[in-house]
Design a protein around this motif. Structure first.
Motif, short mmCIF file in Angstrom:
data_model
loop_
_atom_site.label_atom_id
_atom_site.label_comp_id
_atom_site.label_asym_id
_atom_site.label_seq_id
_atom_site.Cartn_x
_atom_site.Cartn_y
_atom_site.Cartn_z
N GLY A 204 0.82 -1.21 0.00
CA GLY A 204 0.00 0.00 0.00
C GLY A 204 0.85 1.26 0.00
O GLY A 204 0.52 2.26 0.64
N LYS A 205 1.94 1.22 -0.74
CA LYS A 205 2.94 2.27 -0.64
C LYS A 205 2.51 3.59 -1.27
O LYS A 205 1.91 3.63 -2.33
CB LYS A 205 4.25 1.83 -1.30
N THR A 206 2.83 4.64 -0.56
CA THR A 206 2.81 6.00 -1.08
C THR A 206 4.08 6.65 -0.55
O THR A 206 5.01 5.96 -0.15
CB THR A 206 1.53 6.74 -0.63
N ALA A 207 4.14 7.97 -0.56
CA ALA A 207 5.33 8.66 -0.07
C ALA A 207 4.96 10.03 0.44
O ALA A 207 3.92 10.57 0.08
CB ALA A 207 6.38 8.78 -1.18
N ARG A 208 5.79 10.55 1.29
CA ARG A 208 5.60 11.92 1.78
C ARG A 208 6.92 12.68 1.69
O ARG A 208 8.00 12.10 1.63
CB ARG A 208 5.11 11.91 3.23
N GLN A 209 6.80 13.99 1.69
CA GLN A 209 7.97 14.83 1.69
C GLN A 209 8.63 14.82 3.07
O GLN A 209 7.96 14.70 4.10
CB GLN A 209 7.59 16.27 1.34
N SER A 210 9.93 14.94 3.09
CA SER A 210 10.66 15.09 4.35
C SER A 210 10.20 16.35 5.07
O SER A 210 9.78 17.34 4.45
CB SER A 210 12.16 15.19 4.06
N LYS A 211 10.28 16.32 6.39
CA LYS A 211 9.95 17.49 7.19
C LYS A 211 11.18 18.35 7.50
O LYS A 211 11.11 19.31 8.27
CB LYS A 211 9.27 17.05 8.49
N MET A 212 12.30 17.99 6.88
CA MET A 212 13.51 18.80 7.02
C MET A 212 13.30 20.18 6.40
O MET A 212 12.71 20.30 5.32
CB MET A 212 14.69 18.12 6.32
N ARG A 213 13.78 21.20 7.09
CA ARG A 213 13.76 22.55 6.50
C ARG A 213 14.95 22.74 5.56
O ARG A 213 14.86 23.43 4.55
CB ARG A 213 13.76 23.61 7.60
N LEU A 214 16.08 22.10 5.92
CA LEU A 214 17.26 22.15 5.06
C LEU A 214 17.26 20.94 4.13
O LEU A 214 17.32 19.80 4.60
CB LEU A 214 18.54 22.16 5.90
N ILE A 215 17.17 21.15 2.84
CA ILE A 215 17.19 20.07 1.86
C ILE A 215 18.57 20.04 1.21
O ILE A 215 18.88 20.82 0.30
CB ILE A 215 16.10 20.27 0.78
N PHE A 229 14.91 12.87 0.44
CA PHE A 229 13.93 13.71 1.11
C PHE A 229 12.51 13.37 0.70
O PHE A 229 11.59 14.15 0.86
CB PHE A 229 14.28 15.19 0.89
N ILE A 230 12.35 12.15 0.16
CA ILE A 230 11.04 11.54 -0.07
C ILE A 230 10.98 10.27 0.77
O ILE A 230 11.83 9.39 0.63
CB ILE A 230 10.82 11.19 -1.56
N ILE A 231 10.01 10.19 1.67
CA ILE A 231 9.92 9.07 2.62
C ILE A 231 8.81 8.11 2.17
O ILE A 231 7.63 8.48 2.17
CB ILE A 231 9.60 9.58 4.05
N PRO A 232 9.15 6.87 1.79
CA PRO A 232 8.11 5.89 1.44
C PRO A 232 7.34 5.47 2.69
O PRO A 232 7.94 5.12 3.72
CB PRO A 232 8.90 4.71 0.87
N ILE A 233 6.01 5.50 2.61
CA ILE A 233 5.17 5.09 3.73
C ILE A 233 3.96 4.32 3.21
O ILE A 233 3.65 4.36 2.02
CB ILE A 233 4.67 6.31 4.55
#
Length: 250
Positions: A204-215, A229-233
């Motif tokens: 059931g994979k999707t992804a979210r953006q990292s919550k880091m302010r510094l990329i 900086f893309i987190i698979p969830i």
């Protein structure tokens, strides 16, 4: 008909989402992008503390084939011990010979170690690389596994429907055939109703953006084509939809 939905995850965030989506069981892995490897002891322990549903740990020491040497088998035995110590409910493994048969000598060692801890056993998709799946199913029966995870020897379960149907008949209620690989909301009911499987496996994979302010994109942690900086969830919505769809045909 009662269906079970197993969700494979490789991080604690996804564990929460899989449970919230209605998963029946968790397959705990590291490195899902590599097909799933053994999770760390800390990951196993923390998952056991969090989870309200059974967790089975993947026991796979490296990526690649399922032909293991003695040192690798020894590490797998220790990982089975770790899964039990962490408080998990089962393990997932597969071992083949060089000619594509289930390695019964080594698989029996792993199965006996799991049973000594009262752990359940899933034989994983190594069966999809066997040269004779009929003989492999009888070998799994001899090992005393609860289920086989399989795509029906195809690249995905939808393409493997014909073989999955035959596998269900061959298993003859001695253990479950669990369909996995490419399971989604668009094909799950067809696969379940056509093949007779009652257990289905997906990420059931999707992804979210990292919550880091510094990329800091200039420094890659691994493969150059992966975005750190893309987190698979796991997607709660995807799991919910699959569970709901199966309930509608139960």
């Amino acid at each position: 008909m009662t269906y079970q939905v197993e969700v494979c995850i490789d991080n604690l965030e996804s564990l929460h989402y899989a449970i919230a989506g209605g998963a029946s069981r968790i397959e705990l892995c590291s490195s899902l992008a590599l097909g799933g490897l053994t999770p760390s002891f800390g990951f196993m322990q923390q998952a056991a503390k969090i989870s309200s549903i059974p967790i089975y740990a993947m026991i796979r020491p490296r990526q690649g084939d399922f032909l293991y040497n003695e040192e690798e088998i020894e590490s797998m035995l220790l990982d089975i011990d770790a899964a039990a110590q962490a408080g998990l409910q089962g393990v997932v493994f597969g071992v083949l010979t060089s000619d594509g048969n289930i390695d019964m000598q080594q698989a029996s060692r792993l199965a006996q170690r799991a049973k000594s801890h009262n752990l359940g056993i899933t034989f994983h998709r190594a069966i999809d690389q066997c040269h004779d799946y009929v003989a492999a199913i009888e070998a799994v029966a001899e090992l005393g596994c609860e289920r086989i995870l399989t795509s029906g020897l195809a690249s995905n379960a939808e393409q493997g429907i014909e073989v999955l149907t035959k596998m269900v008949a061959l298993a003859n209620n001695r253990f479950a055939i669990m369909a996995g690989a490419g399971i989604n909301i668009n094909n799950v009911t067809q696969i379940a109703q056509t093949t007779g499987v009652t257990q289905l496996h997906l990420s059931g994979k999707t992804a979210r953006q990292s919550k880091m302010r510094l990329i800091a994109e200039q420094a890659k942690m691994g493969s150059q084509d992966l975005d750190d900086f893309i987190i698979p969830i796991t997607s709660i919505e995807t799991i919910e939809k699959v569970v709901k769809a199966l309930r509608s045909v139960a």
